[in-house]
Design a protein around this motif. Sequence first.
Motif, mmCIF file in Angstrom:
data_model
loop_
_atom_site.group_PDB
_atom_site.id
_atom_site.type_symbol
_atom_site.label_atom_id
_atom_site.label_comp_id
_atom_site.label_asym_id
_atom_site.label_seq_id
_atom_site.Cartn_x
_atom_site.Cartn_y
_atom_site.Cartn_z
ATOM 1 N N ALA A 108 -17.418 20.283 20.221
ATOM 2 C CA ALA A 108 -17.509 19.586 19.182
ATOM 3 C C ALA A 108 -16.620 18.349 19.110
ATOM 4 O O ALA A 108 -15.716 18.261 20.140
ATOM 5 C CB ALA A 108 -16.754 20.686 18.149
ATOM 6 N N PRO A 109 -17.078 17.137 18.502
ATOM 7 C CA PRO A 109 -16.248 16.035 18.426
ATOM 8 C C PRO A 109 -14.907 16.005 18.235
ATOM 9 O O PRO A 109 -14.128 15.355 18.746
ATOM 10 C CB PRO A 109 -17.043 15.087 17.762
ATOM 11 C CG PRO A 109 -18.540 15.585 17.465
ATOM 12 C CD PRO A 109 -18.399 16.963 17.933
ATOM 13 N N THR A 110 -14.534 16.808 17.114
ATOM 14 C CA THR A 110 -13.275 16.886 16.750
ATOM 15 C C THR A 110 -12.198 17.672 17.692
ATOM 16 O O THR A 110 -11.288 17.365 17.800
ATOM 17 C CB THR A 110 -13.260 17.832 15.377
ATOM 18 O OG1 THR A 110 -13.981 19.023 15.749
ATOM 19 C CG2 THR A 110 -13.816 17.134 14.109
ATOM 20 N N ALA A 111 -13.079 18.546 18.360
ATOM 21 C CA ALA A 111 -12.245 19.195 19.661
ATOM 22 C C ALA A 111 -11.959 18.139 20.570
ATOM 23 O O ALA A 111 -10.761 18.164 21.382
ATOM 24 C CB ALA A 111 -12.934 20.385 20.157
ATOM 25 N N GLU A 154 -11.575 14.961 20.110
ATOM 26 C CA GLU A 154 -10.631 13.943 19.901
ATOM 27 C C GLU A 154 -9.161 14.598 19.783
ATOM 28 O O GLU A 154 -8.043 14.134 20.214
ATOM 29 C CB GLU A 154 -10.775 13.580 18.386
ATOM 30 C CG GLU A 154 -11.606 12.338 18.206
ATOM 31 C CD GLU A 154 -10.913 11.226 19.227
ATOM 32 O OE1 GLU A 154 -9.568 10.996 19.121
ATOM 33 O OE2 GLU A 154 -11.687 10.655 20.090
ATOM 34 N N ARG A 155 -8.936 16.032 19.457
ATOM 35 C CA ARG A 155 -7.697 16.646 19.461
ATOM 36 C C ARG A 155 -7.358 16.686 21.125
ATOM 37 O O ARG A 155 -6.185 16.440 21.022
ATOM 38 C CB ARG A 155 -8.343 17.874 18.847
ATOM 39 C CG ARG A 155 -6.536 18.944 18.704
ATOM 40 C CD ARG A 155 -6.882 20.467 18.356
ATOM 41 N NE ARG A 155 -7.887 20.572 17.166
ATOM 42 C CZ ARG A 155 -9.100 21.249 17.109
ATOM 43 N NH1 ARG A 155 -9.536 21.475 18.233
ATOM 44 N NH2 ARG A 155 -9.463 21.330 15.951
ATOM 45 N N ASP A 193 -5.910 13.300 21.738
ATOM 46 C CA ASP A 193 -4.597 12.971 21.154
ATOM 47 C C ASP A 193 -3.432 13.809 21.935
ATOM 48 O O ASP A 193 -2.434 13.168 21.903
ATOM 49 C CB ASP A 193 -4.661 13.646 19.547
ATOM 50 C CG ASP A 193 -5.414 12.676 18.615
ATOM 51 O OD1 ASP A 193 -5.791 11.424 19.226
ATOM 52 O OD2 ASP A 193 -5.679 13.170 17.799
ATOM 53 N N ALA A 213 -5.176 22.552 22.388
ATOM 54 C CA ALA A 213 -6.401 21.710 22.119
ATOM 55 C C ALA A 213 -7.327 22.681 22.818
ATOM 56 O O ALA A 213 -7.502 22.322 24.093
ATOM 57 C CB ALA A 213 -6.003 20.375 22.679
#
Length: 580
Positions: free
Chosen positions: A206-209, A211-212, A215, A328
Amino acid sequence: MSAALEQTAGTAEAELTDGFHLVIDALKLNGVKTIYNVPGIPITDLGRLAQAEGMRVISFRHEQNAGNAAAIAGYLTKSPGICLTVSAPGFLNGLVALANATTNCFPMILISGSSEREIVDLQQGDYEEMDQLAIAKPLCKAAFRVLHATDIGIGVARAIRAAVSGRPGGVYLDLPGKLFGQVMEAEAGRRSLVKVIDPAPAQIPAPTAVERALDVLRGALRPLIILGKGAAYAQADDDIRALVEKSGIPFIPMSMAKGLLPDTHPQSAAAARSTVLLESDVVMMIGARLNWLLSHGKGRQWGPPGSKKFIQIDIEPREMDSNVEIAAPLVGDIGSCVAALLRGMGDDWKQPPSEWTESIRAKKDSNIARMAARLGKNSMPMDYHSALRVLRDVIKERPDAILVNEGANTLDQARGVIDMYQPRKRLDVGTWGVMGIGMGFAIAAAVETGKPVLAIEGDSAFGFSGMEVETICRYNLPVCVVVFNNDGIYRGDGVNLGGGTDPATTAFVRGARYDKMIEGFGGVGVNVTTPDELKQAVDAAMESGKPTLINAVIDPAAGSESGNIGNLNPKSALSKKGAA
Ligand SMILES: Cc1ncc(C[n+]2csc(CCOP(=O)(O)OP(=O)(O)O)c2C)c(N)n1
Ligand SMILES: [Mg+2]
């Protein structure tokens, strides 16, 4: 018979097929070229016919070794290795390899013939009676049985998909003897076969994963990457290397991930392992699990609780938080996850602080200097280091050779001393630290890759699969086995605490000559007592490709209890107090 009649009979036969051929056709349709086999009722003819149909059938002396060969073939090729066994005892012999493959995430399929279902289920005492499907189930990823020839295509397809999709593992396929003789119309048979399309589909994170994870990585002051054998399995070598190099983050490889990036890479922190585990603040694991091999990600080795954040890349969602909190989680196939991270990093990724990388370099340099001093010694009789020094040079000179390694001291010392330069060249005891993988792995490595194989074996470890030197000779494989002969398990100088005439529980025949074994099968046997003799013998073997077994005489007093993991032996509170 008249000519006309003969022709009719021939045509009629050509239009039929049977269970034997459907199994072979189903495997071939899915790209299987090799079967690792031990013949017997009811699968002898299956092996024969597979050979007749152009498959390579490698017959072993024991199913555990055939199973280990299939498992490592799966690891090396990303397609399931096939092991073929007889019922009950043959099946059970193969099970250790199947369970070990599942634990290590190697794709393999154990195909076992089985006895008459009607008799087995009523427990009426059939030849080699056993409810194999029920026994296999808890030890593998999936288990299937095919009762009708029409279902062979589907059965083989399900087994292949289960073995390689998601987290790979071992699959059991039960084929009752009666199935092989079942006849059906050839055309219907052909249509019943299934070619598995995209057997291990990409699993995009997932793109959010992503990014996380980036980060967390950006916030790191002392980041570390741990490469596991999952990363090696993924065959995403270029992207993994690009990720490590672009990030500038120090890395350590788990045992079978050695060589994914060369051990001599400037970012390798392997020689400062304890420092980086303790002092890092963010750890990114790529295809490595926080199991016992990494002290579960907590405890003394890792520093105070909460002192680190973990990023974990794994295809199996349930791996996350298995031992500690994962800040993450990045769930997906390793190739897709690493590619996504690379894209997300952009072109101006900030390198880790130089205090961190410089402190690692300093620690590394001092540890490497210390190791060099140990390696430089020429002790007589040879200790592990003097023997391993020359084997380190052999791999340096032949980086495309495959190294197989098992034992206790023989394993731990070789892992530390021998640098690897290419991915998937080091094959060893894996997650369980199991003895007995040696000859099976060596044989499959030679068969699957055609490269020379160097198997470095403790004398005890070798004993678990040693009879397969006959197999190595029979197929004339380019395998050089070096037995580190210290007369026993861990050490050869143990004493019988009971004082009787029996040897110690950990001691073997003193001065045994393992090299004589291979000579009995036409291979080359050499006995060596010095590093120079060892180097000469290994060079000759690697040069000639002739099956070779070198008995390397090692000081019986050189090893330590359980190699590097003596701390795992249970200690009695009583004996700690000195047994008063
Ligand atoms: C299947 C299995 N049985 C037993 C063991 C326990 N074990 C661990 S290492 C080892 C052998 C160590 O001796 P050797 O191979 O000679 O290596 P050395 O330390 O002497 O160099 C054994 C039996 C194991 N790991 N796996
Ligand atoms: Mg030994």
